[in-house]
Design a protein around this motif. Structure first.
Motif, short mmCIF file in Angstrom:
data_model
loop_
_atom_site.label_atom_id
_atom_site.label_comp_id
_atom_site.label_asym_id
_atom_site.label_seq_id
_atom_site.Cartn_x
_atom_site.Cartn_y
_atom_site.Cartn_z
N LEU A 123 44.80 42.17 38.70
CA LEU A 123 45.95 42.81 38.07
C LEU A 123 45.66 44.31 37.96
O LEU A 123 44.72 44.73 37.28
CB LEU A 123 46.21 42.22 36.69
N LEU A 124 46.46 45.12 38.65
CA LEU A 124 46.22 46.56 38.70
C LEU A 124 47.02 47.32 37.65
O LEU A 124 46.58 48.35 37.15
CB LEU A 124 46.58 47.09 40.10
N ARG A 125 48.22 46.84 37.35
CA ARG A 125 49.06 47.53 36.36
C ARG A 125 49.96 46.52 35.66
O ARG A 125 50.56 45.65 36.30
CB ARG A 125 49.94 48.60 37.02
N LYS A 126 50.05 46.65 34.34
CA LYS A 126 51.01 45.87 33.56
C LYS A 126 51.71 46.84 32.62
O LYS A 126 51.08 47.49 31.79
CB LYS A 126 50.32 44.76 32.77
N TYR A 127 53.03 46.93 32.76
CA TYR A 127 53.78 47.90 31.98
C TYR A 127 55.02 47.24 31.40
O TYR A 127 55.74 46.53 32.09
CB TYR A 127 54.21 49.09 32.86
N ALA A 142 60.49 41.18 43.88
CA ALA A 142 59.10 40.75 44.02
C ALA A 142 58.67 40.95 45.46
O ALA A 142 59.47 40.78 46.38
CB ALA A 142 58.95 39.28 43.62
N MET A 143 57.41 41.32 45.64
CA MET A 143 56.91 41.63 46.98
C MET A 143 55.49 41.11 47.11
O MET A 143 54.62 41.45 46.30
CB MET A 143 56.96 43.15 47.21
N SER A 200 51.69 34.21 38.45
CA SER A 200 50.82 34.97 37.55
C SER A 200 51.56 36.17 36.97
O SER A 200 51.44 36.48 35.79
CB SER A 200 49.56 35.43 38.29
N ALA A 201 52.33 36.86 37.84
CA ALA A 201 53.10 38.02 37.37
C ALA A 201 54.15 37.61 36.35
O ALA A 201 54.35 38.28 35.33
CB ALA A 201 53.75 38.72 38.56
N ASN A 219 56.81 45.78 34.67
CA ASN A 219 56.27 46.04 36.00
C ASN A 219 54.87 45.47 36.06
O ASN A 219 54.00 45.88 35.29
CB ASN A 219 56.26 47.56 36.25
N MET A 220 54.64 44.50 36.94
CA MET A 220 53.34 43.87 37.11
C MET A 220 52.91 44.04 38.57
O MET A 220 53.62 43.59 39.47
CB MET A 220 53.39 42.36 36.78
N ILE A 221 51.79 44.69 38.79
CA ILE A 221 51.31 44.94 40.15
C ILE A 221 49.91 44.37 40.31
O ILE A 221 49.00 44.70 39.53
CB ILE A 221 51.32 46.44 40.49
N TYR A 222 49.75 43.51 41.29
CA TYR A 222 48.46 42.91 41.64
C TYR A 222 48.03 43.40 43.02
O TYR A 222 48.80 44.03 43.75
CB TYR A 222 48.59 41.38 41.69
N ASP A 223 46.79 43.05 43.37
CA ASP A 223 46.36 43.30 44.73
C ASP A 223 47.28 42.60 45.74
O ASP A 223 47.57 43.13 46.80
CB ASP A 223 44.93 42.80 44.94
#
Length: 645
Positions: free
Chosen positions: A49-53, A103-104, A120-121, A135-139
């Protein structure tokens, strides 16, 4: 103004005490549903998980907001459940609570791992509670949702500061000599920065060997799919500059609103999942793009500020613009005088298209903004119905493969629609018109894919299902980059979710019309699928389906001719003779023909959905279609029906 803002913030942050317990229970139920599909992660899958906003304000109406949010998240998951589908977007609107989401997934993932990352997001969104965006960004994937924003072009821009580009750098330095490692990686990142916006799916995975010790570095780049090529390029320019700051760390990620870029000296995708980027680098040196990356970023920032200023100016101006009493809000209302002057009194020299409905004019309005003005003939009995239908159906639809409605005019007997201008005009000009022979196979395939994506959006990605009813080559327009856009929604209809079809009078063009619709009037999204299959055969062959002079071996009709070749295993005899043999891959052409024939099956249940068509076109694997059933061949005389409900 300060007091007003304080009141708004106070209102957003407050909740109704007398409903709090009920809302709390409702939220728990919704969040339970959202988390239900969270998959257990295998031990060898490292998805960081790179960013959770979460936005700092709460939704105004918690119940309807959560209901809409849950609806969009469910829609996203359904879309991603289809094989080879890595991007999904959805929106839900009820009781003035709007939710826009997308979602991407990275395209090296299997469907199951894409869904696991998405789940997970979704699970992480529980931390946002009733915040009006997250905003949830993963690898491996990204998820974003908001309940506000502004549409620019085909892309929803969030006017907030959480979209700031970010570099996430690894803590370990590469064991390679820094000068060699940095040089190889900058070349690799620069190449995928240039190639990605030119690909059909806005995604590239590539590798580069480090010659001194025979090791390999890996990198990917990906843009949001329903944005434009220019926005993708600008975003990757910024991401590239941010990512260079990570070197010589052994791995790094660049996070931006419209794109994602990652590199590592350890493999995170398989060697057979790379993209051949050489064809996309032939139009310019990638090194030159790297040298001007900083300048491009600055120019991009300036253009964004300029767009926001123009939007603000337009918002102020639009307050004085009238809107029709029938509820045609959301688009600008032009005056007849304004459009008459812009088209030089609807002069012959400005006409760029004609049809049974009227004419289309090229016009310049609002400081030389070039648009297309469609003027409906009042003598045409269904003109008013189609005018209202077209405005109400597509005023909120935004997709890179659908023509965008900019405005309208209804004064007395005048019915006028204003659209974005398509420089290359209609597809039919390139298939059998004056520009015949100028489309190579790569452009034709991208047009087929783009039309499929546009229809998939209408059928399954928008918050309601829209059936076009008149898909044909005349209604496919091409922009400057030969990206296709579906036009003319005058005959389009909604299909309620709880109905398998809608019974209507005939509307459309014979030759493109599905036999099940032509014989019993049952309208479903599979009617568009059939028409798409016919258009696909036209694109491949360069011949009109209704051409009575077609010189096939035993029949003058294109579909029957294509089927005869398929039965004999002579697929490639169908391809337009203006396409040089060395320009196309035989397996790719054969697959496109078989997909077209599958779309034109007589029984609607045997036809794929348009989302499935997109997956089949993008798949690198063999078709595995099984046995196709010989379709019904209808007399495709040029008959056009407009007397529709």
């Amino acid at each position: 103004m300060a007091d007003f803002n304080m009141k708004i913030k106070a209102r957003r942050s407050s909740t109704s005490l007398h409903m709090s317990s009920w809302i709390f229970g409702m939220v728990l139920i919704v969040l339970k549903l959202m988390a239900k599909q969270v998959a257990a992660q295998s031990g060898d899958w490292n998805n960081t998980l790179l960013r959770k906003y979460c936005r700092s304000y709460n939704a105004m109406n918690e119940v309807f907001y959560l209901r809409n949010l849950n609806s969009t998240l469910s829609s996203l998951r359904r879309q991603l459940s289809n094989p080879q589908v890595y991007y999904a977007n959805a929106q839900s609107m009820s009781n003035d609570e709007f939710v826009y989401s997308f979602a991407m997934c990275r395209e090296y993932l299997s469907t199951s791992k894409c869904l696991a990352c998405f789940d997970s997001a979704v699970n992480e969104t529980k931390a946002c509670w009733i915040a009006d965006g997250g905003n949830m960004i993963y690898d491996d994937c990204s998820l974003r949702y908001e309940n506000f924003g502004q549409i620019f072009g085909d892309t929803k821009v969030i006017l907030d500061n959480d979209a700031t580009p970010t570099a996430v750098c690894g803590n370990e330095l590469s064991s390679q000599p820094p000068t060699i490692f940095n040089k190889i990686l900058q070349e690799l990142l620069s190449d995928i920065q240039v190639a990605t916006p030119k690909t059909a799916n806005f995604y590239v995975a590539s590798t580069r060997n480090v010659s001194n010790n025979n090791s390999t570095v890996y990198a990917i780049a990906q843009c949001v799919k329903n944005t434009s090529q220019s926005i993708c390029q600008s975003c990757l320019n910024t991401a590239y500059n941010n990512l260079r700051g990570c070197l010589p760390s052994k791995d790094g990620r660049a996070i931006d609103f419209f794109c994602f870029m990652r590199y590592s000296d350890t493999s995170f995708f398989h060697s057979n999942q790379t993209t051949n980027i050489i064809p996309f680098l032939s139009q310019g040196s990638p090194r030159e793009y790297g040298m001007i990356g900083g300048l491009s970023s600055a120019v991009g920032l300036f253009l964004l500020v300029l767009v926001l200023l123009l939007w603000y100016r337009q918002q102020k101006k639009s307050k004085t613009v009238r809107e029709d009493e029938s509820g045609l809000q959301g688009t600008r209302g032009y005056s007849y005088q304004e459009l008459r002057l812009a088209t030089r009194n609807f002069g012959e020299e400005c006409i760029v298209g004609k049809g049974g409905f009227g004419e289309v004019f090229k016009a310049s309005i609002d400081d030389d903004n070039v648009v297309a003005v469609k003027r409906l003939h009042v003598g045409f009995g269904r003109a008013k119905f189609e005018f209202d239908n077209e405005v109400k159906l597509i005023r909120n639809v935004q997709h890179r493969n659908l023509v965008r409605l900019l405005g309208w005019c209804m004064e007395g007997a005048e019915l006028l629609l204003v659209f974005e201008y398509m420089a290359h005009g209609s597809l039919n000009n390139f298939l059998w018109g004056e520009k015949k022979g100028t489309l190579n196979w790569e452009k034709r395939f991208n047009i087929i894919l783009g039309v499929a994506r546009g229809l998939a959006h209408l059928h399954s990605e928008f918050h309601v299902k829209i059936i076009h009813r008149d898909i044909k080559s005349d209604n496919i327009l091409l922009d400057d980059d030969f990206q296709p856009k579906i036009a003319d929604f005058g005959l389009a209809r909604f299909q309620p979710e709880d109905q398998t079809h809608v019974s209507t009078k005939l509307a459309g063009t014979l030759g493109y019309m599905a036999p099940d619709y032509a014989t019993n009037g049952h309208l479903s999204e599979k009617v568009d699928t059939y028409s798409f299959g016919v258009v696909c055969l036209e694109i491949i062959s360069g011949r009109r389906c209704t051409d009575e002079n077609f010189s096939g071996p035993d029949t003058p009709h294109l579909l029957e001719h294509a089927w005869q070749l398929y039965e004999k295993g002579m697929h490639l005899e169908l391809i337009d003779d203006t396409i040089r043999k060395e320009e196309h891959n035989e397996a790719n052409v054969m697959k496109a023909i078989e997909i077209a024939l599958m779309c034109t099956q007589s029984k609607a249940t045997l036809r794929p959905t348009m989302s499935e068509v997109v997956s089949l076109l993008l798949s690198r694997q063999s078709m595995g279609l099984g046995q196709l059933v010989k379709p019904t061949f209808m007399d495709s005389r040029r008959v056009f029906y407009r007397s529709a409900n």
